[in-house]
Design a protein around this motif. Structure first.
Motif, short mmCIF file in Angstrom:
data_model
loop_
_atom_site.label_atom_id
_atom_site.label_comp_id
_atom_site.label_asym_id
_atom_site.label_seq_id
_atom_site.Cartn_x
_atom_site.Cartn_y
_atom_site.Cartn_z
N PRO A 75 -16.39 -84.84 19.01
CA PRO A 75 -15.57 -85.30 17.88
C PRO A 75 -14.86 -86.62 18.19
N GLY A 76 -14.54 -86.85 19.46
CA GLY A 76 -13.83 -88.07 19.82
C GLY A 76 -14.67 -89.32 19.67
N ALA A 77 -15.99 -89.16 19.57
CA ALA A 77 -16.86 -90.32 19.43
C ALA A 77 -16.87 -90.85 18.00
N THR A 78 -16.30 -90.12 17.06
CA THR A 78 -16.30 -90.52 15.65
C THR A 78 -14.96 -91.16 15.31
N THR A 79 -14.95 -92.45 15.08
CA THR A 79 -13.71 -93.15 14.76
C THR A 79 -13.42 -93.18 13.27
N ASP A 80 -14.47 -93.12 12.45
CA ASP A 80 -14.30 -93.11 11.00
C ASP A 80 -14.22 -91.65 10.53
N THR A 81 -13.02 -91.20 10.20
CA THR A 81 -12.83 -89.80 9.84
C THR A 81 -13.49 -89.44 8.52
N SER A 82 -13.87 -90.42 7.71
CA SER A 82 -14.55 -90.13 6.44
C SER A 82 -16.07 -90.11 6.59
N ALA B 131 -36.90 -78.87 12.55
CA ALA B 131 -36.99 -80.22 12.00
C ALA B 131 -36.37 -81.22 12.98
N VAL B 132 -36.93 -82.42 12.99
CA VAL B 132 -36.42 -83.50 13.82
C VAL B 132 -36.03 -84.67 12.91
N GLN B 133 -34.78 -85.09 13.00
CA GLN B 133 -34.32 -86.25 12.24
C GLN B 133 -33.62 -87.18 13.21
N PRO B 134 -34.06 -88.40 13.32
CA PRO B 134 -33.56 -89.31 14.36
C PRO B 134 -32.07 -89.64 14.25
N ASP B 135 -31.51 -89.52 13.06
CA ASP B 135 -30.09 -89.86 12.90
C ASP B 135 -29.14 -88.75 13.34
N PHE B 136 -29.70 -87.60 13.71
CA PHE B 136 -28.88 -86.45 14.11
C PHE B 136 -28.73 -86.42 15.63
N THR B 137 -27.54 -86.05 16.08
CA THR B 137 -27.24 -85.95 17.50
C THR B 137 -27.16 -84.48 17.90
N SER B 138 -27.74 -84.15 19.03
CA SER B 138 -27.66 -82.78 19.53
C SER B 138 -26.20 -82.37 19.71
N LEU B 139 -25.88 -81.14 19.30
CA LEU B 139 -24.53 -80.62 19.50
C LEU B 139 -24.14 -80.65 20.98
N LEU C 111 -5.05 -83.21 15.68
CA LEU C 111 -6.44 -83.61 15.85
C LEU C 111 -6.90 -84.42 14.65
N ALA C 112 -7.87 -85.28 14.90
CA ALA C 112 -8.46 -86.03 13.79
C ALA C 112 -9.21 -85.06 12.87
N THR C 113 -9.07 -85.26 11.57
CA THR C 113 -9.76 -84.42 10.60
C THR C 113 -11.14 -84.99 10.34
N LEU C 114 -12.16 -84.13 10.51
CA LEU C 114 -13.55 -84.51 10.25
C LEU C 114 -14.10 -83.54 9.22
N GLU C 115 -13.98 -83.89 7.94
CA GLU C 115 -14.26 -82.96 6.86
C GLU C 115 -15.67 -83.08 6.28
N ASN C 116 -16.47 -83.98 6.81
CA ASN C 116 -17.82 -84.20 6.27
C ASN C 116 -18.85 -83.99 7.38
N LEU C 117 -19.63 -82.93 7.23
CA LEU C 117 -20.60 -82.56 8.25
C LEU C 117 -21.98 -82.35 7.63
N GLU C 118 -23.01 -82.66 8.40
CA GLU C 118 -24.38 -82.33 8.07
C GLU C 118 -24.96 -81.66 9.31
N LEU C 119 -25.29 -80.38 9.20
CA LEU C 119 -25.74 -79.61 10.35
C LEU C 119 -27.20 -79.22 10.16
N LEU C 120 -28.01 -79.48 11.17
CA LEU C 120 -29.46 -79.28 11.12
C LEU C 120 -29.87 -78.16 12.08
N ASN C 121 -30.97 -77.49 11.75
CA ASN C 121 -31.52 -76.45 12.63
C ASN C 121 -30.48 -75.36 12.95
N VAL C 122 -29.92 -74.82 11.88
CA VAL C 122 -28.87 -73.81 11.99
C VAL C 122 -29.47 -72.43 11.76
#
Length: 466
Positions: A63-70, A50-58, A9-20
């Motif tokens: 994960p497949g939509a992210t092509t840049d693993t960094s 909180a609502v932040q427009p750059d965040f996508t609902s879970l 699987l592609a490694t996605l090591e950088n996350l920002e999680l909102l409303n947790v």
């Protein structure tokens, strides 16, 4: 033959999680949490919803939509519960899914032991490994990221049969290492002779993680316990023993285990499992024994589902059910976890490797249903078994590797009431399991009724006017 690997699987090591929601941190708040290079870097209280427009609902993120693993994946959990990856501190992965070939007509522990011992001679290494892989991945799908498994070690059959299971387990551990961590504890034969010890030492040198056994089944339990401690000291390994898995209140091998734990300076390195005999004792007998266990530094694991199934088989009514004294052991200050034990084998025909289900069964058996009890049960499948396995790199706190499960609920009450199957599992920089889309009503009226009722019915606040 060895199960082959598939593309990583592609490694996605950088996350920002909102409303947790972090129920083990502070249930009065929502959090924004950050992961960088696979480690937690920030756990921060945020404003409510909180609502932040750059965040996508879970619910819509993949994960497949992210092509840049960094890149930093910005995901809105919308109030869902996040827990550290579950830790199953007692399984028998090698025996799992063997019920089709190994039956148990009486449902007793004695027949299960006897039948599996006879059948184990015919299991191939690939068959054992396949069962371990299947049950491990099933547990992983429910959010378990660490497993301690006890291994059959049938020296009465032959050296080759005993070591076959060790070899299968070592290979399975290696294959699964990028996804779920296994600890391997062979169950040493009881009534051991010198020839047995030679093969046991061969197995210990192969790279297992500790020493297991069931000395209460031995004709010479004290001698076997002494031998186990001697081997553990020689190879610097922890000990995890099935202890007093019986309805007999006079069976108290745990007393000798506690004594040797103190004499060997092994406090914190010895785990005792089942402890069913405590459930048959009077308070006058059980409570002082629990105190001695706590003083010696023992850790403990209860197996509520399997003990409810196996124990009391020789009773007429009233029937003893065998689940140990969870509350009293906890109140004594001992670390006690709940765990799965067996899955669809002669010891237990059910189970699915879901620790939320196991904790719920424990709550029924131990009368643990209060608000505080539910939070204790969460700890019994997370940080407490992590301590049993001596995991240091664990939890949701800065500097620790990110390993977590997200559950489609907002509180422990909702979790244990509805047992949500929809879960998202992240471990070692990878999203390993994504929940399916929410089921929906096909009738418009039912859908509207459901939405309206759900707005009023909450696991987090009372109904207005209720």
């Amino acid at each position: 033959m060895m199960i082959g690997m598939v593309a990583a699987l592609a490694t996605l090591e950088n996350l920002e999680l909102l409303n947790v929601r972090l129920p083990m941190e502070d249930e009065a708040c929502l959090f924004q949490v950050s992961v960088r290079n696979g480690k937690w870097t920030r756990i921060q209280i945020q404003e409510a919803n909180a609502v932040q427009p750059d965040f996508t609902s879970l619910e819509h993120w993949s994960p497949g939509a992210t092509t840049d693993t960094s890149a930093i994946c910005q995901i809105d959990l919308e109030g869902k519960l996040l827990l550290p990856g579950f830790v199953d501190s007692h399984m028998h992965l090698d025996k799992s899914f063997s019920l089709t070939t190994v039956g148990n007509v009486t449902g007793t522990l004695e027949e299960a032991v006897r039948n599996y011992s006879l059948a184990s001679r015919g299991f191939s290494k690939f068959e054992i490994q396949s069962r371990m892989m299947r049950s491990s991945l099933q547990a992983l799908s429910f959010g378990t990221t660490h497993i301690r498994t006890h291994l059959d070690f049938n020296m009465r059959a032959s050296r080759e049969v005993a070591l076959r299971t060790i070899e299968a387990a070592l290979e399975a551990r290696q294959l699964l290492a990028p996804y779920v961590k296994l600890q391997l504890f062979p169950m040493l034969p009881y009534n051991m002779n010198s020839a047995d010890v030679e093969v046991v030492e061969e197995a210990l040198r192969m790279g297992v993680d500790g020493i297991g056994g069931a000395p209460h089944l031995s004709q010479t339990p004290k001698e076997d316990i002494d031998r186990i401690f001697g081997l553990a000291e020689k190879y610097n390994l922890p000990i995890d023993l099935h202890s007093d898995e019986t309805d007999n209140p006079l069976m108290r091998t745990v007393e000798h285990i506690a004594l040797r734990t103190q004499e060997y300076g092994y406090a914190g390195r010895v785990t005792v499992d089942h402890l069913c005999a405590l459930a048959s004792m009077t308070d006058e007998d059980a409570l002082p024994l629990i105190e001695r266990m706590a003083e010696s530094g023992l850790k403990a694991v209860s197996l509520p589902a399997v003990n409810l199934y196996l124990q009391g088989r020789h009773d007429s009514f009233p029937v003893r059910r065998g689940v140990t004294r969870l509350k009293q052991i906890w109140d004594a200050g001992m670390k006690i976890a709940v765990a799965s034990d067996n899955i669809h084998d002669p010891f237990h025909p059910f189970g699915r490797g879901d620790l939320v289900q196991i904790a719920l069964i424990g709550s029924y058996a131990a009368h643990m249903g209060s608000s505080a009890d539910l939070r204790t049960l969460l700890r019994m499948i997370t940080d407490v078994p992590a301590a049993v396995l001596d995991l240091e790199d664990y939890g949701v706190r800065p500097g620790v590797s990110a390993s977590f499960v997200i559950l489609d609920c907002e509180s422990p009450e909702e979790l244990f009431t509805l047992l949500p199957d929809r879960r998202w599992v992240y471990n070692q920089g990878k999203w390993l399991r994504m929940a399916a889309s929410k089921a929906s009503w096909q009738d418009t009226a039912l859908s509207n009724y459901w939405e309206q009722a759900s707005e009023m019915v909450s696991f987090r606040k009372p109904l207005e006017g209720g």
